[in-house]
Design an enzyme around this catalytic site. Sequence first.
Site, mmCIF file in Angstrom:
data_model
loop_
_atom_site.group_PDB
_atom_site.id
_atom_site.type_symbol
_atom_site.label_atom_id
_atom_site.label_comp_id
_atom_site.label_asym_id
_atom_site.label_seq_id
_atom_site.Cartn_x
_atom_site.Cartn_y
_atom_site.Cartn_z
ATOM 1 N N ASP A 53 -16.989 13.667 29.001
ATOM 2 C CA ASP A 53 -17.096 12.217 28.863
ATOM 3 C C ASP A 53 -18.420 11.781 28.235
ATOM 4 O O ASP A 53 -18.435 10.967 27.303
ATOM 5 C CB ASP A 53 -16.922 11.551 30.228
ATOM 6 C CG ASP A 53 -15.620 11.943 30.896
ATOM 7 O OD1 ASP A 53 -14.642 12.227 30.177
ATOM 8 O OD2 ASP A 53 -15.577 11.986 32.139
ATOM 9 N N GLU A 164 -10.827 8.024 35.645
ATOM 10 C CA GLU A 164 -11.811 7.812 36.701
ATOM 11 C C GLU A 164 -11.593 6.473 37.388
ATOM 12 O O GLU A 164 -11.721 6.357 38.610
ATOM 13 C CB GLU A 164 -13.227 7.874 36.130
ATOM 14 C CG GLU A 164 -13.708 9.272 35.795
ATOM 15 C CD GLU A 164 -15.172 9.319 35.414
ATOM 16 O OE1 GLU A 164 -15.727 10.426 35.352
ATOM 17 O OE2 GLU A 164 -15.775 8.251 35.171
#
Length: 272
Positions: A53, A164
């Site tokens: 990420d 997430e």
Amino acid sequence: MDELQQQIIGKLHVKPEINPEEETRELIDFLKKYVGKYTFIKSFVLGISGGQDSTLLGKIAQLAVDELNEEGHDIKFYGVRLPYGEQRDEDDAKDAMDFISPSVETVINIKPAVDAGVQALSDSGYVLSDFVKGNEKARERMKVQYAIAAHTGGVVLGTDHAAEALTGFYTKYGDGAADLAPLTGLNKRQGREIMKYLGASAHLYEKIPTADLEDDKPLLSDEEALGVTYEHIDDFLEGKSVPDEAYDRIKTLYYQSQHKRDLPYNRYNLPV
């Protein structure tokens, strides 16, 4: 696909599939548009862990900065490594930095600050568990990023994405705190597609995702901590069917983490 799944997909802005080239352009343009609106911005700041990420967003940020500077702006991207002592996957973090090639590369060891805070709490009778200490690490990292942003006239970027956000797999006011969240709407699988398009080395997007916050469980994988695989999470976010056990776990994680997706509650907005 039931009503709950549809609602979650809509709230998290997930597309069933993406075109990596078009998505990359959209991400870069988002950052450029922000700078065009707020012309006093002189920097983007992001902690680089070596995971997928932050590597993805770091590369996007640097590409945006390069274009902005070519267009007459004076802006820098600060890629900040924030190890707690010695980072176990340091080679990945270094490779990520090489791939990103940030305007400014900084390494700040958060261990002295975290340990001092933990010790002060212990001295006052609050002995933190290893898990809670992990949250302290995440919040210290964000504190450092905001300090750098304030010093350089910039904003902090956050790596939160749909997978997430769905599960609440981030520390509230830690890695969940940021000024801009460009990866909103992407799941883990789609992030990998963009990484491939950008030419990243395979090991940077194929490595096992880990927050690596707990001393007692070094490099604990996200999937083990969550109790569900990213494959099932991504399938869920793309509107596909998933096994009942995975669906139930995702639903539980979503409801348990709702407070992380909301602004601070007050007497007028407390959920019924």
